[in-house]
Design a protein around this motif. Structure first.
Motif, PDB file in Angstrom:
ATOM      1  N   ASP A   1      -0.114   2.668  -3.280  1.00  0.00           N
ATOM      2  CA  ASP A   1       1.050   3.481  -3.639  1.00  0.00           C
ATOM      3  C   ASP A   1       1.122   4.808  -2.888  1.00  0.00           C
ATOM      4  O   ASP A   1       2.135   5.493  -2.957  1.00  0.00           O
ATOM      5  N   THR A   2       0.075   5.192  -2.196  1.00  0.00           N
ATOM      6  CA  THR A   2       0.069   6.469  -1.483  1.00  0.00           C
ATOM      7  C   THR A   2       0.059   6.204   0.021  1.00  0.00           C
ATOM      8  O   THR A   2      -0.182   5.094   0.474  1.00  0.00           O
ATOM      9  N   TYR A   3       0.323   7.259   0.778  1.00  0.00           N
ATOM     10  CA  TYR A   3       0.420   7.134   2.236  1.00  0.00           C
ATOM     11  C   TYR A   3      -0.934   6.818   2.829  1.00  0.00           C
ATOM     12  O   TYR A   3      -1.919   7.408   2.438  1.00  0.00           O
ATOM     13  N   PRO A   4      -1.079   5.955   3.764  1.00  0.00           N
ATOM     14  CA  PRO A   4      -0.116   5.016   4.333  1.00  0.00           C
ATOM     15  C   PRO A   4       0.050   3.808   3.412  1.00  0.00           C
ATOM     16  O   PRO A   4      -0.915   3.206   2.998  1.00  0.00           O
ATOM     17  N   ARG A   5       1.291   3.513   3.113  1.00  0.00           N
ATOM     18  CA  ARG A   5       1.589   2.388   2.220  1.00  0.00           C
ATOM     19  C   ARG A   5       1.316   1.073   2.946  1.00  0.00           C
ATOM     20  O   ARG A   5       1.672   0.908   4.110  1.00  0.00           O
ATOM     21  N   ARG A   6       0.709   0.164   2.189  1.00  0.00           N
ATOM     22  CA  ARG A   6       0.474  -1.174   2.719  1.00  0.00           C
ATOM     23  C   ARG A   6       0.175  -2.116   1.566  1.00  0.00           C
ATOM     24  O   ARG A   6      -0.037  -1.688   0.433  1.00  0.00           O
ATOM     25  N   THR A   7       0.134  -3.382   1.875  1.00  0.00           N
ATOM     26  CA  THR A   7      -0.159  -4.403   0.877  1.00  0.00           C
ATOM     27  C   THR A   7      -1.432  -5.129   1.277  1.00  0.00           C
ATOM     28  O   THR A   7      -1.567  -5.592   2.409  1.00  0.00           O
ATOM     29  N   ILE A   8      -2.365  -5.220   0.332  1.00  0.00           N
ATOM     30  CA  ILE A   8      -3.624  -5.932   0.556  1.00  0.00           C
ATOM     31  C   ILE A   8      -3.539  -7.250  -0.209  1.00  0.00           C
ATOM     32  O   ILE A   8      -3.373  -7.263  -1.429  1.00  0.00           O
ATOM     33  N   VAL A   9      -3.636  -8.359   0.525  1.00  0.00           N
ATOM     34  CA  VAL A   9      -3.560  -9.680  -0.088  1.00  0.00           C
ATOM     35  C   VAL A   9      -4.974 -10.105  -0.468  1.00  0.00           C
ATOM     36  O   VAL A   9      -5.846 -10.254   0.391  1.00  0.00           O
ATOM     37  N   VAL A  10      -5.195 -10.290  -1.758  1.00  0.00           N
ATOM     38  CA  VAL A  10      -6.507 -10.727  -2.244  1.00  0.00           C
ATOM     39  C   VAL A  10      -6.562 -12.244  -2.276  1.00  0.00           C
ATOM     40  O   VAL A  10      -7.535 -12.848  -1.832  1.00  0.00           O
ATOM     41  N   GLU A  11      -5.508 -12.873  -2.777  1.00  0.00           N
ATOM     42  CA  GLU A  11      -5.448 -14.325  -2.855  1.00  0.00           C
ATOM     43  C   GLU A  11      -3.990 -14.749  -2.782  1.00  0.00           C
ATOM     44  O   GLU A  11      -3.129 -14.149  -3.418  1.00  0.00           O
ATOM     45  N   ASP A  12      -3.713 -15.788  -1.983  1.00  0.00           N
ATOM     46  CA  ASP A  12      -2.347 -16.279  -1.847  1.00  0.00           C
ATOM     47  C   ASP A  12      -2.375 -17.796  -1.737  1.00  0.00           C
ATOM     48  O   ASP A  12      -2.781 -18.347  -0.718  1.00  0.00           O
ATOM     49  N   ASN A  13      -1.959 -18.479  -2.786  1.00  0.00           N
ATOM     50  CA  ASN A  13      -1.933 -19.941  -2.822  1.00  0.00           C
ATOM     51  C   ASN A  13      -0.509 -20.470  -2.930  1.00  0.00           C
ATOM     52  O   ASN A  13      -0.297 -21.585  -3.366  1.00  0.00           O
ATOM     53  N   ARG A  14       0.474 -19.693  -2.502  1.00  0.00           N
ATOM     54  CA  ARG A  14       1.862 -20.103  -2.645  1.00  0.00           C
ATOM     55  C   ARG A  14       2.217 -21.246  -1.702  1.00  0.00           C
ATOM     56  O   ARG A  14       3.032 -22.088  -2.034  1.00  0.00           O
ATOM     57  N   ARG A  15       1.655 -21.315  -0.544  1.00  0.00           N
ATOM     58  CA  ARG A  15       1.957 -22.399   0.408  1.00  0.00           C
ATOM     59  C   ARG A  15       1.502 -23.744  -0.161  1.00  0.00           C
ATOM     60  O   ARG A  15       2.136 -24.754   0.031  1.00  0.00           O
ATOM     61  N   ARG A  16       0.400 -23.729  -0.870  1.00  0.00           N
ATOM     62  CA  ARG A  16      -0.147 -24.940  -1.449  1.00  0.00           C
ATOM     63  C   ARG A  16       0.801 -25.509  -2.511  1.00  0.00           C
ATOM     64  O   ARG A  16       0.928 -26.719  -2.681  1.00  0.00           O
TER      65      ARG A  16
END
Length: 179
Positions: free
Chosen positions: A162-177
């Motif tokens: 939420d603070t500068y520099p803003r970014r997204t850290i992906v911990v787990e992503d199983n949406r393609r499956r």
């Protein structure tokens, strides 16, 4: 003066046949009244047992069920604490907390349950921070119930810094499956 009083008369006690528990001398109306009173007490006790059992069920389901939002929050927080990129950004120890209430407490983890294609889903949102000052993040997770096992599995888990520099850290992503 020549008459003697019996023991039960002078002490104020009733004779054995007139005691409250003895039903042999009660009239039919008194027996019905006593039975009605006993039945009323039985109903009150049964309702109390039912309410207590219901409370125990709700508490057990919320605290010990693998499908409760608090259990899923705990698993998601452990995954965040073990992720090396999150440790690098926020520092250790990593704390997790829910929405802030009016009293300033952070206990409620925001969640939403819904059904999609006959499968139960749940989305969670909670906040994390670490040893680094003024760095905060918002964790987003979605789980879905495995129809075979009945347990929830993570569909995705990511943390927005939420603070500068803003970014997204992906911990787990199983949406393609799932698609």
């Amino acid at each position: 003066p020549g008459l003697r009083r019996g023991k039960h008369e002078s002490s104020g006690q009733l004779p054995a046949q007139g005691r409250r528990g003895d039903t042999s001398t009660l009239s039919t109306a008194q027996k019905v009244k006593k039975a009605g009173k006993d039945f009323t007490y039985l109903i009150v006790v049964l309702v109390g047992i039912g309410v207590t059992g219901g409370l125990f069920y709700v508490v057990f389901k919320e605290l010990f069920s693998s499908s409760s939002p608090s259990k899923i929050y705990g698993k998601a927080l452990e995954k965040c604490r073990a992720h090396p990129e999150i440790i690098g950004v926020f520092g250790e120890p990593i704390r997790g907390y829910g929405e802030t209430t009016r009293r300033g407490r952070r206990q409620h983890v925001s969640h939403m349950e819904y059904m999609k294609d006959g499968v139960k889903h749940m989305r969670l949102k909670f906040y994390i921070d670490g040893a680094e000052p003024r760095l905060q993040g918002t964790a987003h997770a979605e789980v879905l119930e495995n129809p075979k096992t009945g347990k929830y599995e993570f569909r995705y888990l990511f943390v927005d810094v939420d603070t500068y520099p803003r970014r997204t850290i992906v911990v787990e992503d199983n949406r393609r499956r799932d698609d």
